[in-house]
Design an enzyme around this catalytic site. Structure first.
Site, PDB file in Angstrom:
ATOM      1  N   LYS A  80       5.904  -8.934  59.040  1.00  0.00           N
ATOM      2  CA  LYS A  80       6.392  -8.105  57.942  1.00  0.00           C
ATOM      3  C   LYS A  80       5.986  -6.659  58.184  1.00  0.00           C
ATOM      4  CE  LYS A  80       8.748  -8.626  54.080  1.00  0.00           C
ATOM      5  NZ  LYS A  80       9.905  -9.526  53.909  1.00  0.00           N
ATOM      6  N   GLY A 182      14.294  -9.759  37.091  1.00  0.00           N
ATOM      7  CA  GLY A 182      14.768  -8.980  38.227  1.00  0.00           C
ATOM      8  C   GLY A 182      16.233  -9.242  38.495  1.00  0.00           C
ATOM      9  N   VAL A 183      17.067  -8.200  38.399  1.00  0.00           N
ATOM     10  CA  VAL A 183      18.510  -8.384  38.597  1.00  0.00           C
ATOM     11  C   VAL A 183      19.020  -7.473  39.710  1.00  0.00           C
ATOM     12  CG1 VAL A 183      18.969  -9.237  36.279  1.00  0.00           C
ATOM     13  CG2 VAL A 183      19.053  -6.777  36.694  1.00  0.00           C
ATOM     14  N   GLY A 184      18.239  -7.393  40.777  1.00  0.00           N
ATOM     15  CA  GLY A 184      18.681  -6.675  41.966  1.00  0.00           C
ATOM     16  C   GLY A 184      19.655  -7.512  42.763  1.00  0.00           C
ATOM     17  N   VAL A 186      19.285 -10.078  44.731  1.00  0.00           N
ATOM     18  CA  VAL A 186      19.099 -11.524  44.653  1.00  0.00           C
ATOM     19  C   VAL A 186      19.247 -12.013  43.218  1.00  0.00           C
ATOM     20  CG1 VAL A 186      17.489 -13.428  45.045  1.00  0.00           C
ATOM     21  CG2 VAL A 186      17.667 -11.568  46.711  1.00  0.00           C
TER      22      VAL A 186
END
Length: 349
Positions: A80, A182-184, A186
């Protein structure tokens, strides 16, 4: 194991710190394991409280990538990258992207980077101008590769449906209440897929306007980012940043299932036990959210097309079922069962 002052150090093969005075780049690349192949994992651009927090994030995320790639059946290890933003909401520069590409190149193929939080296909193209060890680049229709977000969302969607059947006895998502944090790329993709199935949705995001706009599009409800984890729902689906399932938050959960795409949802190993003790079915994050790395991994390896990517993503529920079955028979938390399987796959079991 030596004590380097980082509890999340897990016999990582390498932790590399990079600075580039000309561009101002400060970055960390952590390589957890190359036992199965080059260490693959995205790079994120994020503001951290200090450099120790950035290193810790890289350590946790790279270990998760080792496990994710092994559980997805990819011949790749885990790594990462994190690029430190000087302030919240900052923008990475063209020169910093190039400098990060040179950092990746200096590792001679031991680390393969891709898109993560704060990055994009266009930014990956700049990185790729300095190294070939990049995936998630724009590709022709029908090919593996490109933006990993929609593929991650598809895998999470399939996993959520499998979790609903396992934990709720639901044969369809019609009327199943899912609270999505979270509504990004994904979480938003997941919400759209679930809405088509008739699920009842409550959405939350740190960008309240973004959540409200998607809710209006889908006929969903909204709540605050702070309240979403504690609201009464069938399924809580974390799809933002990690470490949100803690000693403090787990007792407040009012759901039967936790199933979402955020990385490192458990703040500590003990939190997996806390979830299990409450009888809440858990979908280990690096199993359910493997769709994106399957896509960009096959792109980098040159193995298969979009149909192959989708076929492999369709097997995510099978791996989750394996974990749930072993958890049920052994009495061990799902998180520990998944870790045990992954460790055996990378030769550390």
């Amino acid at each position: 194991m030596p004590d380097w002052g980082f509890p999340d150090f897990d016999d990582h093969e390498g932790v590399h710190l990079f600075t580039d005075p000309d561009s101002g780049l400060r970055a960390v690349i952590a390589i957890h394991s190359t036992a199965l192949g080059p260490a693959a994992g995205g790079v994120r651009y994020w503001h951290y409280a200090d450099s120790s927090a950035a290193i810790t994030d890289a350590l946790r995320l790279s270990r998760g990538m080792s496990y994710k790639n092994a559980m997805a059946g990819l011949p790749m290890g885990g790594g990462k990258g994190v690029v430190l933003a000087p302030e919240p909401g900052g923008t990475i520069t063209h020169a910093q992207l190039e400098a990060f590409g040179r950092a990746v190149e200096s590792l001679c193929g031991r680390y393969v980077t891709a898109e993560d939080v704060g990055m994009s296909e266009e930014r990956m193209k700049v990185i790729a101008s300095q190294t070939r060890h990049v995936s998630g680049l724009p590709v022709a229709a029908g090919s593996a590769g490109g933006d990993p977000g929609p593929y991650t969302a598809m895998g999470v969607y399939l996993g959520v449906k499998a979790a609903a059947k396992r934990g709720l006895g639901a044969d369809s998502m019609q009327g199943v209440h899912v609270a999505i944090q979270g509504v990004g790329s994904v979480g938003g993709g997941l919400a759209r897929l679930l809405a088509k199935d008739g699920a009842k949705l409550t959405l939350a995001d740190v960008n309240a306007d973004k959540a409200a706009a998607l809710a209006a599009e889908l006929g969903a409800e909204t709540t605050s980012a702070d309240a979403i984890l504690t609201m009464e729902a069938d399924i809580v689906s974390p799809n933002a940043l990690g470490a949100i399932l803690t000693e403090a938050s787990i007792p407040q959960l009012q759901c039967k299932v936790v199933s979402g795409g955020a990385n490192n949802q458990l703040a500590t190993r003990l939190d997996g036990r806390r979830l299990h003790a409450r009888g809440i079915l858990y979908s280990p994050d690096y199993v359910i959210n493997a769709g994106g790395i399957i896509n960009v991994g096959l792109e980098y390896l040159g193995q298969g097309d979009r149909a192959e990517v989708e076929a492999r993503i369709a097997r995510i529920p099978d791996r989750l079922t394996q974990v749930w079955d072993e958890s049920e028979s052994s009495g061990d938390p799902e998180s520990e069962v998944a870790d045990r399987i992954a460790q055996q796959l990378i030769g550390r079991g």
